[in-house]
Structures are given as C-alpha cells and as structure tokens.
Design a protein around this motif. Sequence first.
Motif, PDB file in Angstrom:
ATOM      1  N   ALA A  25       0.820  -1.216   0.000  1.00  0.00           N
ATOM      2  CA  ALA A  25       0.000   0.000   0.000  1.00  0.00           C
ATOM      3  C   ALA A  25       0.852   1.262   0.000  1.00  0.00           C
ATOM      4  O   ALA A  25       0.351   2.351  -0.341  1.00  0.00           O
ATOM      5  N   ASN A  26       2.128   1.138   0.352  1.00  0.00           N
ATOM      6  CA  ASN A  26       2.986   2.320   0.488  1.00  0.00           C
ATOM      7  C   ASN A  26       3.856   2.599  -0.727  1.00  0.00           C
ATOM      8  O   ASN A  26       4.672   3.520  -0.701  1.00  0.00           O
ATOM      9  N   GLN A  58      -3.674  -5.545  -5.029  1.00  0.00           N
ATOM     10  CA  GLN A  58      -3.042  -4.639  -4.065  1.00  0.00           C
ATOM     11  C   GLN A  58      -2.186  -3.592  -4.771  1.00  0.00           C
ATOM     12  O   GLN A  58      -2.205  -2.407  -4.410  1.00  0.00           O
ATOM     13  N   VAL A  59      -1.434  -4.027  -5.774  1.00  0.00           N
ATOM     14  CA  VAL A  59      -0.572  -3.097  -6.515  1.00  0.00           C
ATOM     15  C   VAL A  59      -1.402  -2.084  -7.271  1.00  0.00           C
ATOM     16  O   VAL A  59      -1.128  -0.873  -7.235  1.00  0.00           O
ATOM     17  N   VAL A 103       9.576  -4.197  -1.902  1.00  0.00           N
ATOM     18  CA  VAL A 103       8.590  -4.576  -0.893  1.00  0.00           C
ATOM     19  C   VAL A 103       8.749  -6.062  -0.599  1.00  0.00           C
ATOM     20  O   VAL A 103       8.713  -6.893  -1.513  1.00  0.00           O
ATOM     21  N   LEU A 104       8.925  -6.386   0.660  1.00  0.00           N
ATOM     22  CA  LEU A 104       9.019  -7.778   1.103  1.00  0.00           C
ATOM     23  C   LEU A 104       7.894  -8.030   2.103  1.00  0.00           C
ATOM     24  O   LEU A 104       8.033  -7.767   3.297  1.00  0.00           O
ATOM     25  N   ASP A 105       6.756  -8.477   1.604  1.00  0.00           N
ATOM     26  CA  ASP A 105       5.620  -8.818   2.453  1.00  0.00           C
ATOM     27  C   ASP A 105       5.509 -10.339   2.461  1.00  0.00           C
ATOM     28  O   ASP A 105       5.124 -10.948   1.460  1.00  0.00           O
ATOM     29  N   PRO A 106       5.853 -10.993   3.567  1.00  0.00           N
ATOM     30  CA  PRO A 106       5.824 -12.456   3.603  1.00  0.00           C
ATOM     31  C   PRO A 106       4.473 -13.046   3.201  1.00  0.00           C
ATOM     32  O   PRO A 106       4.416 -14.157   2.661  1.00  0.00           O
ATOM     33  N   GLU A 107       3.392 -12.315   3.448  1.00  0.00           N
ATOM     34  CA  GLU A 107       2.069 -12.848   3.126  1.00  0.00           C
ATOM     35  C   GLU A 107       1.865 -13.031   1.626  1.00  0.00           C
ATOM     36  O   GLU A 107       1.048 -13.859   1.211  1.00  0.00           O
ATOM     37  N   THR A 108       2.597 -12.278   0.810  1.00  0.00           N
ATOM     38  CA  THR A 108       2.450 -12.440  -0.642  1.00  0.00           C
ATOM     39  C   THR A 108       3.009 -13.773  -1.122  1.00  0.00           C
ATOM     40  O   THR A 108       2.769 -14.178  -2.255  1.00  0.00           O
ATOM     41  N   THR A 109       3.749 -14.466  -0.259  1.00  0.00           N
ATOM     42  CA  THR A 109       4.370 -15.741  -0.642  1.00  0.00           C
ATOM     43  C   THR A 109       3.603 -16.954  -0.115  1.00  0.00           C
ATOM     44  O   THR A 109       3.985 -18.089  -0.385  1.00  0.00           O
ATOM     45  N   PHE A 110       2.529 -16.722   0.641  1.00  0.00           N
ATOM     46  CA  PHE A 110       1.821 -17.834   1.293  1.00  0.00           C
ATOM     47  C   PHE A 110       1.261 -18.844   0.294  1.00  0.00           C
ATOM     48  O   PHE A 110       1.152 -20.023   0.598  1.00  0.00           O
ATOM     49  N   SER A 111       0.871 -18.383  -0.896  1.00  0.00           N
ATOM     50  CA  SER A 111       0.193 -19.268  -1.843  1.00  0.00           C
ATOM     51  C   SER A 111       1.157 -20.029  -2.753  1.00  0.00           C
ATOM     52  O   SER A 111       0.729 -20.795  -3.612  1.00  0.00           O
TER      53      SER A 111
END
Length: 384
Positions: free
Chosen positions: A20-21, A49-50, A171-179
């Motif tokens: 978001a940032n 999100q992007v 951006v390193l958001d671990p949640e984007t890798t869950f799938s």
Amino acid sequence: MENFVFYNPVKILFGKGQIANIAAEIPTDAKILITYGGGSIKANGVYDQVKSALAGRKVFEFGGIEPNPHLETLLQAVELIRQEGIDFLLAVGGGSVVDGTKFIAAAVPFVGDPWDILAKQAPVTAAVPFGAVLTLPATGSEMNTNSVVTKWETKEKLFFASPLVFPRFSVLDPETTFSLPPRQIGNGIVDAYTHVMEQYLTYSVNAPLQDRWAESILKTLIEEGPKTLANPTDYDARANLVWAATLALNGLIGAGVPQDWATHMIGHELTALHGLDHAQTLAIVLPSTLSIRRDRKWQKLLQYAERVWNIVDGSEEERVNEAIAKTRNFFESVGVRTRLSDYGVGLETIPLVVENLQKHGLAILGEHKDVDSQVVEEILTLSA
C-alpha cells in the motif's frame, strides 16, 4: 580481510501491508510499467493490491516473463517502453521477474544490440529506474545488482551486473508468498543456501564477522525452512525465510572475502541445456563441488561442519564427509533432488556443459581460479 567497497542503496519495505505504500516511492508524474510473470499475482491478490496502491497513476502492464527470463520476451517489453515513453518500472514477482526487469531497464537506453550487455559485457551507462514487489524468496535480486537472462534461441544463459540496476525500493511482504507451491519454496531455500555457500565456503582470510553472518543465515534456513514448508501460513517462519534469502545475496556477507560461484556457472549451463529449475541445478552441483574441491576448502569445511551442523566428533575426514552429506540431505528434505539422474539427465551432458562454459569465457572457475574443464567433468560425473 580483502579490500572492498560496499554500497547498497535499496530501500526495503518489509512486512504486512507494505504494498500500500509503494505510491510514495514512485514519482507522481511517472508513466509506470508493471512487469510480472505467468499471472499468479492475479490469483493471489497481489495484483489487486498493486493496482489499488497505484490508483490514479499512468500504469501499463507487461506479463508473461518466464522463469529463467527469455531475452526474446524481454525485448518486447523494451519496445513497449520506448513506444509509450514509460519512465518507471515495477517488477511484481519472483527473482526471474526482477532479473528480467533489470535487463529491460538497462536495455531501453542501450545503443546497439541489448544482448551485448550479457554476451559481451557491454557497459551499462544508463537504466530506467524501477522498484520491486517480491513474491518469491530465493534469489536476492530484490536487493542486488545481478541479472540472469536466457537467450532461448541459442540456449544460452548469461548474467550481468551494474549498480545502475539496483532497485530503488523493494517490498518484502511475507504474506504475498503464502500461496506458493512447495516446489517453489523448496527451490528458494536451496537457492538462498547456495548463495551463502558460494561466498562462505572458500578459504579463510580472517573475516570472522562475515563468517558468522553467513553461518547465521545458513542456520536460519535450516531451522525455518522446514517450518515454513510444513505450515505455509506461519508468518514468522516465512518472514525469516524471506529476510534470510534477501541477506544471502545483498553483498554484505561477501564483502572482503573470496567467492567461488563455480556451482552457479555450471548450474546455469544445465538450466540452459535442459530447462531445469535454477535451484535444482544448484542442488545437483554443490555437494559434488564440495566433495571434489575438499582439499582446497578443507579448513572451511571443518568450520562449516562444527558451526552450522554441530559436527565435532570423529576424524577430520569423517566430519567433512558428514557435513557434505548433511548438505545434500537438507536439500532433499526440502523437496529438491540432488542427482542428474533424478531429472533424466545423463553423462552425455558433460561435454556440452564444458563446451558452453568455454564459449562463454568461463573455462576457469572457483575462488582459486583452478576449476578447469577436467574438474567440471569430475564434479558432474560425481553428480550423476
């Protein structure tokens, strides 16, 4: 310790919700091209999100960048950028998308055949600025200057590096890798692990801090890798994997110490010839490289055995053998097979790999510059 220059200007936005940032990191009047791969970002919500973060901006899209990105595909993006006057790139994906975007960024202002950037190491004098949203922890490309590209037509896989292709932010958001499927997470663990080994397991130059950093990353991967495979939505385990993979190749642990990279160069040729995943080739080659080069790496292998695997009993040879065996077993335990035969590749590939290394100016490899064609043959024969 060897002399070194360390420079890393990449701004890291780490954690939940950081996509978001990104608008604040991109000039408000920029024409933005989002680059991505096969479309998984649309299925897992990252694309939305992007797009939400960039609402109201001038945004173009370019998808279809392959694993081991193809020159032929990337040049299509270069043409689009030139036609539309795009002046900022946003790579959304794993290391291949980020690598491909680095090449695109360098190729747009390049005068002449952009393949020369890779094939002739032509100097990069300008590049389109870009940022990254990482969705696969593996290559460290989100925080370094390296890019690897495959020319599909000729089955060549080459690399370049330039400080002009540092991402402006990642951006390193671990949640984007869950799938991600287990295969890609296992590959990422092996990729990051081998990146550390290429910089750490060489010979000592009395750089204990770099050694301790490297060992801490290896131990973190050993501890957190199985956790995140067992429970893909364990945020803490995945966060540790993501950050470890980034630190494995952002230049810090390699500053002032000798580096190897023979495993990577041999692995690139196996990928180009047989289409194997990058990490699969590393898992094949690294244990055999450690075995064949043990005499040149002896003291570091003993240090690795003790500090990373807690192997303190037995003769020196027994400890070295056990450390190499544990390395192979770890790769197997995260789902990455470690033999050429596991992928249907036979010994007939060896002369092709040797020939291609020579063709690409890589006839002599390793931290001592003594891994020649004969040694490559020995390594690959042991990898069968």
